[in-house]
Design a protein around this motif. Structure first.
Motif, PDB file in Angstrom:
ATOM      1  N   HIS A  96       1.017  -1.056   0.214  1.00 46.35           N
ATOM      2  CA  HIS A  96      -0.130   0.164   0.144  1.00 46.35           C
ATOM      3  C   HIS A  96       1.171   0.922  -0.347  1.00 46.35           C
ATOM      4  O   HIS A  96       0.112   1.823  -0.493  1.00 46.35           O
ATOM      5  CB  HIS A  96      -0.674  -0.221   1.585  1.00 46.35           C
ATOM      6  N   CYS A  97       2.163   1.393   0.767  1.00 47.51           N
ATOM      7  CA  CYS A  97       2.745   1.762   0.916  1.00 47.51           C
ATOM      8  C   CYS A  97       4.501   1.564   0.650  1.00 47.51           C
ATOM      9  O   CYS A  97       4.532   0.584   1.334  1.00 47.51           O
ATOM     10  CB  CYS A  97       3.164   2.505   2.174  1.00 47.51           C
ATOM     11  N   VAL A  98       5.196   2.177  -0.188  1.00 50.27           N
ATOM     12  CA  VAL A  98       6.795   2.359  -0.757  1.00 50.27           C
ATOM     13  C   VAL A  98       7.614   3.430  -0.578  1.00 50.27           C
ATOM     14  O   VAL A  98       7.303   4.457  -0.342  1.00 50.27           O
ATOM     15  CB  VAL A  98       6.669   1.355  -1.886  1.00 50.27           C
ATOM     16  N   MET A  99       8.081   3.322   0.307  1.00 41.10           N
ATOM     17  CA  MET A  99       9.717   3.916   0.760  1.00 41.10           C
ATOM     18  C   MET A  99      10.910   3.814   0.412  1.00 41.10           C
ATOM     19  O   MET A  99      10.998   2.751   0.902  1.00 41.10           O
ATOM     20  CB  MET A  99       9.855   4.526   3.103  1.00 41.10           C
ATOM     21  N   HIS A 100      11.687   5.047   0.096  1.00 40.68           N
ATOM     22  CA  HIS A 100      13.036   4.306  -0.945  1.00 40.68           C
ATOM     23  C   HIS A 100      14.094   5.831  -0.190  1.00 40.68           C
ATOM     24  O   HIS A 100      13.900   7.279  -0.243  1.00 40.68           O
ATOM     25  CB  HIS A 100      13.189   4.905  -1.522  1.00 40.68           C
ATOM     26  N   THR A 101      14.727   5.092   0.155  1.00 43.73           N
ATOM     27  CA  THR A 101      15.627   6.780   1.106  1.00 43.73           C
ATOM     28  C   THR A 101      17.752   6.004   0.476  1.00 43.73           C
ATOM     29  O   THR A 101      17.632   4.951   0.656  1.00 43.73           O
ATOM     30  CB  THR A 101      15.944   6.817   2.661  1.00 43.73           C
ATOM     31  N   HIS A 102      18.261   6.914   0.609  1.00 42.95           N
ATOM     32  CA  HIS A 102      19.577   7.274   0.665  1.00 42.95           C
ATOM     33  C   HIS A 102      20.531   8.195   1.122  1.00 42.95           C
ATOM     34  O   HIS A 102      21.026   9.055   1.838  1.00 42.95           O
ATOM     35  CB  HIS A 102      19.499   8.281  -0.987  1.00 42.95           C
ATOM     36  N   THR A 103      19.687   7.551   2.864  1.00 39.85           N
ATOM     37  CA  THR A 103      20.179   7.788   3.754  1.00 39.85           C
ATOM     38  C   THR A 103      21.946   7.115   3.232  1.00 39.85           C
ATOM     39  O   THR A 103      22.282   6.180   3.627  1.00 39.85           O
ATOM     40  CB  THR A 103      19.830   7.619   5.089  1.00 39.85           C
ATOM     41  N   THR A 104      22.761   7.921   4.460  1.00 44.03           N
ATOM     42  CA  THR A 104      24.434   7.799   4.449  1.00 44.03           C
ATOM     43  C   THR A 104      24.482   6.459   5.178  1.00 44.03           C
ATOM     44  O   THR A 104      25.012   6.223   3.995  1.00 44.03           O
ATOM     45  CB  THR A 104      25.115   9.136   5.154  1.00 44.03           C
ATOM     46  N   ALA A 105      23.901   5.817   5.534  1.00 50.28           N
ATOM     47  CA  ALA A 105      23.843   4.615   6.746  1.00 50.28           C
ATOM     48  C   ALA A 105      23.545   3.541   5.866  1.00 50.28           C
ATOM     49  O   ALA A 105      24.243   3.115   5.933  1.00 50.28           O
ATOM     50  CB  ALA A 105      23.321   4.616   8.196  1.00 50.28           C
ATOM     51  N   LEU A 116      15.051  -0.858  10.135  1.00 51.21           N
ATOM     52  CA  LEU A 116      16.398  -0.773   8.798  1.00 51.21           C
ATOM     53  C   LEU A 116      17.587   0.363   9.000  1.00 51.21           C
ATOM     54  O   LEU A 116      18.557  -0.029   9.251  1.00 51.21           O
ATOM     55  CB  LEU A 116      15.487  -1.043   7.846  1.00 51.21           C
ATOM     56  N   GLN A 117      16.543   1.867   8.909  1.00 51.90           N
ATOM     57  CA  GLN A 117      17.866   2.837   9.245  1.00 51.90           C
ATOM     58  C   GLN A 117      18.296   2.790  10.222  1.00 51.90           C
ATOM     59  O   GLN A 117      19.896   3.023  10.470  1.00 51.90           O
ATOM     60  CB  GLN A 117      16.970   3.731   8.988  1.00 51.90           C
ATOM     61  N   ARG A 118      17.600   2.282  11.709  1.00 50.30           N
ATOM     62  CA  ARG A 118      18.630   1.788  13.118  1.00 50.30           C
ATOM     63  C   ARG A 118      19.547   0.779  13.146  1.00 50.30           C
ATOM     64  O   ARG A 118      20.956   1.142  13.572  1.00 50.30           O
ATOM     65  CB  ARG A 118      17.839   2.496  14.534  1.00 50.30           C
ATOM     66  N   ALA A 119      19.609   0.135  12.314  1.00 49.60           N
ATOM     67  CA  ALA A 119      20.100  -0.724  12.257  1.00 49.60           C
ATOM     68  C   ALA A 119      21.432  -0.536  11.300  1.00 49.60           C
ATOM     69  O   ALA A 119      23.084  -1.075  11.882  1.00 49.60           O
ATOM     70  CB  ALA A 119      19.969  -2.550  11.163  1.00 49.60           C
ATOM     71  N   CYS A 120      21.699   0.344  10.223  1.00 49.69           N
ATOM     72  CA  CYS A 120      22.392   0.905   9.209  1.00 49.69           C
ATOM     73  C   CYS A 120      23.236   1.163  10.409  1.00 49.69           C
ATOM     74  O   CYS A 120      24.806   1.398   9.812  1.00 49.69           O
ATOM     75  CB  CYS A 120      22.131   1.219   8.003  1.00 49.69           C
ATOM     76  N   GLU A 121      22.587   2.744  10.939  1.00 55.02           N
ATOM     77  CA  GLU A 121      23.193   2.996  11.246  1.00 55.02           C
ATOM     78  C   GLU A 121      23.685   2.653  12.774  1.00 55.02           C
ATOM     79  O   GLU A 121      25.387   3.063  13.134  1.00 55.02           O
ATOM     80  CB  GLU A 121      22.048   4.467  11.989  1.00 55.02           C
ATOM     81  N   ILE A 122      23.568   1.651  13.690  1.00 55.18           N
ATOM     82  CA  ILE A 122      24.909   0.974  14.464  1.00 55.18           C
ATOM     83  C   ILE A 122      25.736   0.111  13.879  1.00 55.18           C
ATOM     84  O   ILE A 122      27.031   0.182  14.022  1.00 55.18           O
ATOM     85  CB  ILE A 122      23.226   0.077  15.492  1.00 55.18           C
ATOM     86  N   GLN A 123      25.553  -0.246  13.107  1.00 56.33           N
ATOM     87  CA  GLN A 123      26.493  -1.000  12.262  1.00 56.33           C
ATOM     88  C   GLN A 123      27.426  -0.196  11.953  1.00 56.33           C
ATOM     89  O   GLN A 123      28.580  -0.600  11.478  1.00 56.33           O
ATOM     90  CB  GLN A 123      25.898  -1.787  10.985  1.00 56.33           C
ATOM     91  N   LEU A 124      27.249   1.195  11.156  1.00 53.05           N
ATOM     92  CA  LEU A 124      27.915   1.743  11.098  1.00 53.05           C
ATOM     93  C   LEU A 124      29.528   1.985  11.833  1.00 53.05           C
ATOM     94  O   LEU A 124      30.298   1.961  12.008  1.00 53.05           O
ATOM     95  CB  LEU A 124      27.305   3.009  10.219  1.00 53.05           C
ATOM     96  N   ALA A 125      28.206   2.578  12.993  1.00 50.33           N
ATOM     97  CA  ALA A 125      29.067   3.257  14.241  1.00 50.33           C
ATOM     98  C   ALA A 125      30.114   2.610  14.300  1.00 50.33           C
ATOM     99  O   ALA A 125      31.164   2.232  15.389  1.00 50.33           O
ATOM    100  CB  ALA A 125      27.501   3.323  14.767  1.00 50.33           C
ATOM    101  N   THR A 126      29.537   0.849  14.587  1.00 51.74           N
ATOM    102  CA  THR A 126      30.198  -0.459  15.665  1.00 51.74           C
ATOM    103  C   THR A 126      31.721  -0.864  14.558  1.00 51.74           C
ATOM    104  O   THR A 126      32.772  -0.810  15.597  1.00 51.74           O
ATOM    105  CB  THR A 126      29.293  -1.764  15.920  1.00 51.74           C
ATOM    106  N   PHE A 127      31.011  -0.624  13.091  1.00 53.80           N
ATOM    107  CA  PHE A 127      32.059  -0.933  12.436  1.00 53.80           C
ATOM    108  C   PHE A 127      33.118  -0.335  12.692  1.00 53.80           C
ATOM    109  O   PHE A 127      34.305  -0.393  12.501  1.00 53.80           O
ATOM    110  CB  PHE A 127      31.534  -1.372  11.089  1.00 53.80           C
ATOM    111  N   SER A 128      33.128   0.992  12.772  1.00 58.28           N
ATOM    112  CA  SER A 128      33.852   2.105  12.857  1.00 58.28           C
ATOM    113  C   SER A 128      34.528   1.766  14.360  1.00 58.28           C
ATOM    114  O   SER A 128      36.303   2.871  13.956  1.00 58.28           O
ATOM    115  CB  SER A 128      33.069   3.324  12.568  1.00 58.28           C
ATOM    116  N   MET A 129      34.902   1.327  14.760  1.00 58.80           N
ATOM    117  CA  MET A 129      35.472   0.965  16.431  1.00 58.80           C
ATOM    118  C   MET A 129      36.529  -0.460  16.233  1.00 58.80           C
ATOM    119  O   MET A 129      37.009  -1.178  17.311  1.00 58.80           O
ATOM    120  CB  MET A 129      34.318   0.414  17.368  1.00 58.80           C
ATOM    121  N   GLY A 130      36.224  -1.046  14.898  1.00 59.23           N
ATOM    122  CA  GLY A 130      37.583  -1.712  15.238  1.00 59.23           C
ATOM    123  C   GLY A 130      36.994  -2.723  14.141  1.00 59.23           C
ATOM    124  O   GLY A 130      37.441  -3.985  13.588  1.00 59.23           O
ATOM    125  N   GLY A 131      35.715  -2.451  13.178  1.00 54.76           N
ATOM    126  CA  GLY A 131      35.492  -3.568  11.774  1.00 54.76           C
ATOM    127  C   GLY A 131      34.933  -4.947  12.283  1.00 54.76           C
ATOM    128  O   GLY A 131      34.612  -5.041  13.386  1.00 54.76           O
TER     129      GLY A 131
END
Length: 269
Positions: free
Chosen positions: A115-124, A201-216
């Motif tokens: 019924h609804c479709v959303m698409h983003t290009h956020t950095t994360a 989904l966006q929050r999951a990406c943000e957390i992964q981006l932050a986590t990986f920045s601290m050691g991979g």
């Protein structure tokens, strides 16, 4: 000095079906929420919403943002009603971005619950979409999306209709989509449910981006399949019997409306 301005849209409140007007208000509010959250890409990207069947009958029509306007400028009246081929149906003076209706129309047409479709290009979102392993099951938010995420390989700018069957095959019935090298996409039975899926989904990406920045990846604590499956079962934010994100989205809309200081800025015009 640039002086070009798109034509002003007249109010449609008394010219469209009440159900369509309500859908327009909801979608305009969601665009403003995206702007508030910083989920914007200049004048690009899209959120689309089906026009209620009581209004469109057997035809499939949906609402999309007027191309050339920032999300913060979208109102109920300047949203554009189009069909699956991108034909403007409401006499709108605004153009529509072909990259919007090509992908979105494919989902609205082929997936009964889209019924609804959303698409983003956020950095994360784009960053995770560029990783070979994509989104890894390593945090609180990924654990709530167990077996809900699909991937689709990058084929270029999404303006070619022949990509649609491959996209649909990649998605299957999974409502959270990572478009490789491109960005994020979500679809759902309601606007609020789709927002809840995309937000998670966006929050999951943000957390992964932050986590990986601290050691991979080697330093990350994985979440087991069993625990992730349990988290997804226990999470109620996508469940239509528990509001499916309506309370969260409504709270954000109220916050957006408190920031509107002039009548002409209202999303309800």
């Amino acid at each position: 000095m640039l002086t070009y301005q798109l034509p002003a849209a007249r109010s449609l409140q008394h010219d469209v079906h009440p159900l369509e007007w309500e859908a327009r208000k909801q979608l305009a509010a969601c665009y403003r929420v995206f702007a508030f959250l910083g989920w914007t890409e200049m004048i690009y990207n899209h959120i689309t919403l089906r026009v209620p069947q009581e209004v469109s009958g057997s035809e499939k029509h949906f609402l999309i943002n007027p191309f050339g306007l920032h999300y913060s400028e979208v109102t109920a009246s300047n949203l554009v009603k189009i069909d699956l081929k991108g034909k403007v149906l409401d006499g709108s003076p605004y153009p529509v971005n072909p990259a919007g209706f090509t992908v979105h129309a494919a989902l609205h047409d082929a997936l009964p619950d889209a019924h609804c479709v959303m698409h983003t290009h956020t950095t994360a979102g784009v960053a995770v979409a560029c990783l070979k392993e994509g989104l890894q099951q390593t945090n609180f938010y990924t654990a709530q999306l167990h077996n809900m995420i699909a991937y689709h390989d990058f084929e270029g700018i999404t303006i070619h209709a022949e990509e649609a069957p491959r996209l649909l095959k990649s998605i299957g019935n999974k409502p959270a989509v990572i478009l490789r090298n491109h960005g994020l996409l979500a679809w759902g039975t309601t606007l609020a449910q789709t927002f809840a899926i995309l937000w998670t989904l966006q929050r999951a990406c943000e957390i992964q981006l932050a986590t990986f920045s601290m050691g991979g990846p080697s330093q990350v604590i994985p979440v087991s399949e069993e625990v992730a499956a349990k988290c997804t079962r226990d999470a109620l934010q996508f469940n239509t019997h528990h509001g499916a994100g309506t309370d969260v989205l409504d709270a954000l809309i109220r916050q957006v409306e408190r920031q509107i200081h002039r009548p002409e800025e209202s999303l309800r015009l």
